[in-house]
Write a protein that holds these residues in place. Structure first.
Motif, PDB file in Angstrom:
ATOM      1  N   GLN A 176     100.194  43.807  11.382  1.00 40.99           N
ATOM      2  CA  GLN A 176     100.728  44.451  12.567  1.00 40.99           C
ATOM      3  C   GLN A 176     100.467  43.625  13.816  1.00 40.99           C
ATOM      4  OE1 GLN A 176     102.549  47.439  12.203  1.00 40.99           O
ATOM      5  NE2 GLN A 176     102.283  46.656  10.131  1.00 40.99           N
ATOM      6  N   ASP A 177      99.270  43.054  13.883  1.00 43.30           N
ATOM      7  CA  ASP A 177      98.901  42.277  15.058  1.00 43.30           C
ATOM      8  C   ASP A 177      97.649  41.466  14.772  1.00 43.30           C
ATOM      9  OD1 ASP A 177      99.243  41.367  17.653  1.00 43.30           O
ATOM     10  OD2 ASP A 177      99.451  43.371  18.478  1.00 43.30           O
ATOM     11  N   ALA A 178      97.345  40.563  15.733  1.00 45.50           N
ATOM     12  CA  ALA A 178      96.142  39.733  15.652  1.00 45.50           C
ATOM     13  C   ALA A 178      95.539  39.666  17.047  1.00 45.50           C
ATOM     14  CB  ALA A 178      96.489  38.340  15.150  1.00 45.50           C
ATOM     15  N   TYR A 179      94.224  39.752  17.141  1.00 42.55           N
ATOM     16  CA  TYR A 179      93.517  39.791  18.424  1.00 42.55           C
ATOM     17  C   TYR A 179      92.438  38.716  18.440  1.00 42.55           C
ATOM     18  CZ  TYR A 179      95.699  44.344  18.013  1.00 42.55           C
ATOM     19  OH  TYR A 179      96.605  45.344  17.809  1.00 42.55           O
ATOM     20  N   PRO A 180      92.579  37.703  19.302  1.00 41.68           N
ATOM     21  CA  PRO A 180      91.551  36.651  19.383  1.00 41.68           C
ATOM     22  C   PRO A 180      90.230  37.234  19.876  1.00 41.68           C
ATOM     23  CG  PRO A 180      93.519  36.055  20.619  1.00 41.68           C
ATOM     24  CD  PRO A 180      93.675  37.474  20.211  1.00 41.68           C
ATOM     25  N   LEU A 181      89.151  36.738  19.326  1.00 46.82           N
ATOM     26  CA  LEU A 181      87.819  37.189  19.713  1.00 46.82           C
ATOM     27  C   LEU A 181      87.257  36.233  20.748  1.00 46.82           C
ATOM     28  CD1 LEU A 181      86.370  39.621  18.525  1.00 46.82           C
ATOM     29  CD2 LEU A 181      85.054  38.077  17.125  1.00 46.82           C
ATOM     30  N   GLY A 182      86.821  36.750  21.866  1.00 48.10           N
ATOM     31  CA  GLY A 182      86.260  35.920  22.920  1.00 48.10           C
ATOM     32  C   GLY A 182      85.022  36.567  23.507  1.00 48.10           C
ATOM     33  N   ASP A 183      84.545  36.019  24.625  1.00 46.65           N
ATOM     34  CA  ASP A 183      83.405  36.616  25.299  1.00 46.65           C
ATOM     35  C   ASP A 183      83.820  37.006  26.705  1.00 46.65           C
ATOM     36  OD1 ASP A 183      83.420  34.301  26.812  1.00 46.65           O
ATOM     37  OD2 ASP A 183      81.555  33.531  26.013  1.00 46.65           O
ATOM     38  N   LEU A 233      78.226  25.401  22.038  1.00 46.17           N
ATOM     39  CA  LEU A 233      77.859  26.466  22.956  1.00 46.17           C
ATOM     40  C   LEU A 233      77.548  27.717  22.140  1.00 46.17           C
ATOM     41  CD1 LEU A 233      77.656  27.459  25.896  1.00 46.17           C
ATOM     42  CD2 LEU A 233      80.104  27.960  25.776  1.00 46.17           C
ATOM     43  N   GLU A 234      76.316  28.208  22.259  1.00 49.05           N
ATOM     44  CA  GLU A 234      75.931  29.413  21.525  1.00 49.05           C
ATOM     45  C   GLU A 234      76.505  30.631  22.212  1.00 49.05           C
ATOM     46  OE1 GLU A 234      71.859  29.828  20.296  1.00 49.05           O
ATOM     47  OE2 GLU A 234      71.573  27.670  20.386  1.00 49.05           O
ATOM     48  N   LYS A 235      77.027  31.546  21.395  1.00 47.67           N
ATOM     49  CA  LYS A 235      77.668  32.733  21.952  1.00 47.67           C
ATOM     50  C   LYS A 235      77.586  33.914  21.002  1.00 47.67           C
ATOM     51  CE  LYS A 235      79.381  31.523  25.901  1.00 47.67           C
ATOM     52  NZ  LYS A 235      79.075  32.178  27.124  1.00 47.67           N
ATOM     53  N   ASP A 236      77.580  35.100  21.596  1.00 48.74           N
ATOM     54  CA  ASP A 236      77.835  36.347  20.890  1.00 48.74           C
ATOM     55  C   ASP A 236      79.245  36.761  21.296  1.00 48.74           C
ATOM     56  OD1 ASP A 236      75.294  36.612  19.741  1.00 48.74           O
ATOM     57  OD2 ASP A 236      74.509  37.524  21.560  1.00 48.74           O
ATOM     58  N   HIS A 237      80.122  36.846  20.352  1.00 46.19           N
ATOM     59  CA  HIS A 237      81.496  37.240  20.634  1.00 46.19           C
ATOM     60  C   HIS A 237      81.737  38.629  20.074  1.00 46.19           C
ATOM     61  CE1 HIS A 237      82.946  33.247  21.911  1.00 46.19           C
ATOM     62  NE2 HIS A 237      82.052  32.801  21.048  1.00 46.19           N
ATOM     63  N   GLU A 238      82.381  39.446  20.867  1.00 46.45           N
ATOM     64  CA  GLU A 238      82.788  40.746  20.374  1.00 46.45           C
ATOM     65  C   GLU A 238      84.053  41.123  21.102  1.00 46.45           C
ATOM     66  OE1 GLU A 238      80.799  44.854  21.936  1.00 46.45           O
ATOM     67  OE2 GLU A 238      79.479  43.414  20.982  1.00 46.45           O
ATOM     68  N   GLY A 239      84.871  41.884  20.451  1.00 47.04           N
ATOM     69  CA  GLY A 239      86.130  42.270  21.068  1.00 47.04           C
ATOM     70  C   GLY A 239      86.760  43.437  20.358  1.00 47.04           C
TER      71      GLY A 239
END
Length: 154
Positions: A43-50, A140-146
């Motif tokens: 149905q769709d796709a959502y990129p994960l970012g910070d 680059l260390e990151k916690d990504h959530e979306g």
């Protein structure tokens, strides 16, 4: 003689086609035919970012099976993102029902998770912790959530 060469060409073409299919790894065939299984369509796709706008961690995918009213979600990591603390994906419907799949052991993808929600909106959520390669080749260390917000109402 012409008929002989046409038949030889047909047989050779068929053998090449069968060999090419056999050479494709099973994982690639599964991904191409739908990660949630038969009857599910993306149905769709959502990129994960910070919150700073960084991206590259992964993509949340939402699938739907109209024959049984079931949604499916998967989180796949980006190939440049190295997962260090695991990943998770969840689906929630507008009636408050939810399903979660998340483990510290996941490093490639999380899910699939399934939620039957005919006539209701759904929200896809995902998270991943690790580091990604920036344009100047530093990590680059990151916690990504979306989240998708409320989507696919119906």
């Amino acid at each position: 003689m012409n008929r002989f060469f046409r038949n030889l060409l047909a047989v050779t073409t068929g053998l090449v086609a069968v060999s090419a299919l056999a050479a494709v790894p099973a994982e690639a065939q599964t991904i191409n035919s739908g990660s949630c299984g038969a009857g599910y369509y993306q149905q769709d796709a959502y990129p994960l970012g910070d919150s700073g706008g960084a991206s590259g961690a992964g993509v949340l995918f939402l699938y739907y099976n109209s024959s049984n009213g079931t949604n499916c979600a998967i989180l796949r990591r980006d190939s440049r993102f190295k997962v260090t603390e695991g990943m998770g994906v969840s689906l929630k419907d507008s009636a408050g029902n939810s399903v979660v799949d998340g483990q510290r052991a996941y490093t490639q993808y999380a899910g699939p998770v399934y939620l039957k929600a005919p006539g209701r909106c759904v929200q896809v959520w995902g998270s991943v912790t690790g580091y990604w390669l920036t344009e100047n080749s530093t990590y680059l260390e990151k916690d990504h959530e979306g989240s998708s917000g409320w989507v696919h109402c119906g």
